[in-house]
Scaffold this active site. Structure first.
Site, PDB file in Angstrom:
ATOM      1  N   ASP A 199     -31.219  28.320  20.092  1.00  0.00           N
ATOM      2  CA  ASP A 199     -32.373  27.441  20.304  1.00  0.00           C
ATOM      3  C   ASP A 199     -32.172  26.218  19.406  1.00  0.00           C
ATOM      4  O   ASP A 199     -32.323  26.284  18.187  1.00  0.00           O
ATOM      5  CB  ASP A 199     -33.657  28.189  19.938  1.00  0.00           C
ATOM      6  CG  ASP A 199     -34.903  27.314  20.072  1.00  0.00           C
ATOM      7  OD1 ASP A 199     -34.773  26.117  20.369  1.00  0.00           O
ATOM      8  OD2 ASP A 199     -36.013  27.849  19.868  1.00  0.00           O
ATOM      9  N   GLN A 202     -35.148  22.241  17.274  1.00  0.00           N
ATOM     10  CA  GLN A 202     -35.369  21.514  16.022  1.00  0.00           C
ATOM     11  C   GLN A 202     -34.088  20.899  15.479  1.00  0.00           C
ATOM     12  O   GLN A 202     -34.079  19.745  15.049  1.00  0.00           O
ATOM     13  CB  GLN A 202     -35.977  22.461  14.978  1.00  0.00           C
ATOM     14  CG  GLN A 202     -37.344  23.003  15.316  1.00  0.00           C
ATOM     15  CD  GLN A 202     -38.434  21.941  15.279  1.00  0.00           C
ATOM     16  OE1 GLN A 202     -38.305  20.897  14.646  1.00  0.00           O
ATOM     17  NE2 GLN A 202     -39.526  22.210  15.965  1.00  0.00           N
TER      18      GLN A 202
END
Length: 406
Positions: A199, A202
């Site tokens: 992921d 960020q």
């Protein structure tokens, strides 16, 4: 030279006031503000160039298609990917991870198979795997963070067993700011024959990313955190994984031929891009990434490191403030609580009165909150346009909150 005041002038919203105070926007971890070039690109696309893509031979359709498809190459450059056909365009990380869950993992996993996760994952990288747990008996294997909020990569590697079918891990925690050595995890997992999903929601915002070096099988990004529009994003998928994936959604644009008796799918990545996409959102994302690359990801990272170091120093002087996550070389993200009974929502409300925008809640990280023994925190997350003076304003607002609640 990184001229932050010149950069701030590119973002019109940063010149406004909130509650009679200059806006100090520290909610970048939830969604970042948009530079004027992105706003102009969106306006121009809707005002002068809008049409559906891939479907027409007329001028407007050709223009829209060319601009839309060019973003695939922009994302590939941004992520250090040599082959842009490994980039699937979508609405963001949530869609990307669900695509992997339904299109790749579901056909390959059965009861007793394992997915290794860190406890600091965002719900977008948790809930799709719970679907497999509920429906197919897949086991979720959790790796806790250390006392300082860091993630011991060796513990992740050691958790990979004979039944492990996937490792799903964040590159940078949206709550603790912890950076994860995903390359080390990918290298070890590859030796064990286990794919890795990262992921990157960020991390891709705050530091250079080179996926050809990292070696992951899947890497998801979301546009609204990258100073682009909401409803835009992409997922990188290795070619061998693309060949293994079934379509996530069916509809127009992802097929070659459809008859009453059969359907023939298009080649990847189009095979995984059903229906009319977020055309203008994706065009805006391409402009946002060009803007970031124009500033230089190394320069952005260095600026945010300076802000982080200054914030660490200033926050350390507040002995009634509890900061969650002190991992070395963390990102410029600070989650905190105040001593006493003040709830994160109350603290956020007081800060807002001073024009300071922070996030309050569980930050879509329920397992991490449970691990920390908390129900909620406030989170100040910094971006490429934030300044040291804004850190000072945050400190002043926190001192007011402490005074009110002590």
């Amino acid at each position: 030279m990184y001229d932050v005041e010149k950069i701030r002038a590119d973002f019109p919203i940063l010149s406004r006031e909130v509650n009679g105070k200059p806006l100090v926007y520290l909610d970048n971890g939830a969604s970042a503000q948009k530079p004027q070039v992105v706003i102009d690109a969106i306006t121009n696309a809707y005002s002068h160039e809008y049409s559906n893509v891939h479907r027409g031979l007329h001028t407007l359709s050709n223009i829209a298609t060319e601009k839309y498809e060019a973003v695939r190459g922009t994302i590939a450059r941004f992520l250090g990917v040599a082959d842009e056909e490994q980039i699937i365009l979508n609405s963001g990380t949530t869609e990307g991870i669900n695509m992997v869950a339904y299109g790749w993992a579901m056909p390959r996993m059965e009861a007793g198979d394992e997915i290794v996760l860190s406890v600091m994952e965002h719900h977008a990288n948790i809930v799709p795997w719970h679907f497999l747990r509920e429906r197919q008996g897949v086991q979720l294997k959790w790796v806790d963070t250390e006392a300082d909020g860091s993630l011991d990569t060796q513990k992740v590697i050691d958790a990979i067993g004979p039944k492990t079918k996937l490792v799903a891990v964040t590159h940078l925690s949206n709550v603790l700011g912890t950076k994860v050595d995903v390359k080390a995890i990918c290298d070890a997992a590859r030796e064990k024959g286990v794919p890795v999903l990262v992921d990157g929601s960020q991390a891709a915002v705050h530091m250079p990313v080179n996926l050809d070096e990292i070696g992951c099988d899947f890497y998801a990004i979301t546009g609204h955190k990258l100073y682009g529009p909401s409803g835009s994003g992409a997922i990188f998928v290795k070619k061998e994984r693309l060949a293994e994936m079934r379509p996530f959604m069916g509809g127009g644009d992802m097929i070659r031929e459809v008859s009453k008796d059969e359907v023939t799918y298009a080649d990847p990545p189009m095979k995984f891009e059903a229906g009319t996409p977020g055309i203008v959102q994706t065009i805006g994302l391409g402009v946002a990434l060009d803007y970031m690359m124009g500033l230089g990801m190394e320069n952005i990272a260095a600026h945010e490191d300076r802000i982080r170091d200054y914030a660490v120093e200033r926050l350390a002087g507040l002995n009634w403030l509890q900061v969650q996550g002190r991992a070395p070389d963390k990102g410029a993200i600070f989650s905190f609580t105040l001593d006493g009974a003040a709830h994160a929502h109350d603290i956020s409300t007081i800060l807002d009165k001073k024009g300071v925008a922070v996030r309050a809640g569980h930050h879509c990280a329920g397992p991490l909150m449970d691990h920390l023994g908390l129900t909620a925190t406030c989170r100040a997350s910094f971006g490429l346009y934030n300044t040291e003076s804004e850190v000072d304003t945050l400190i002043e607002a926190l001192e007011l909150a402490h005074e009110l609640f002590s």
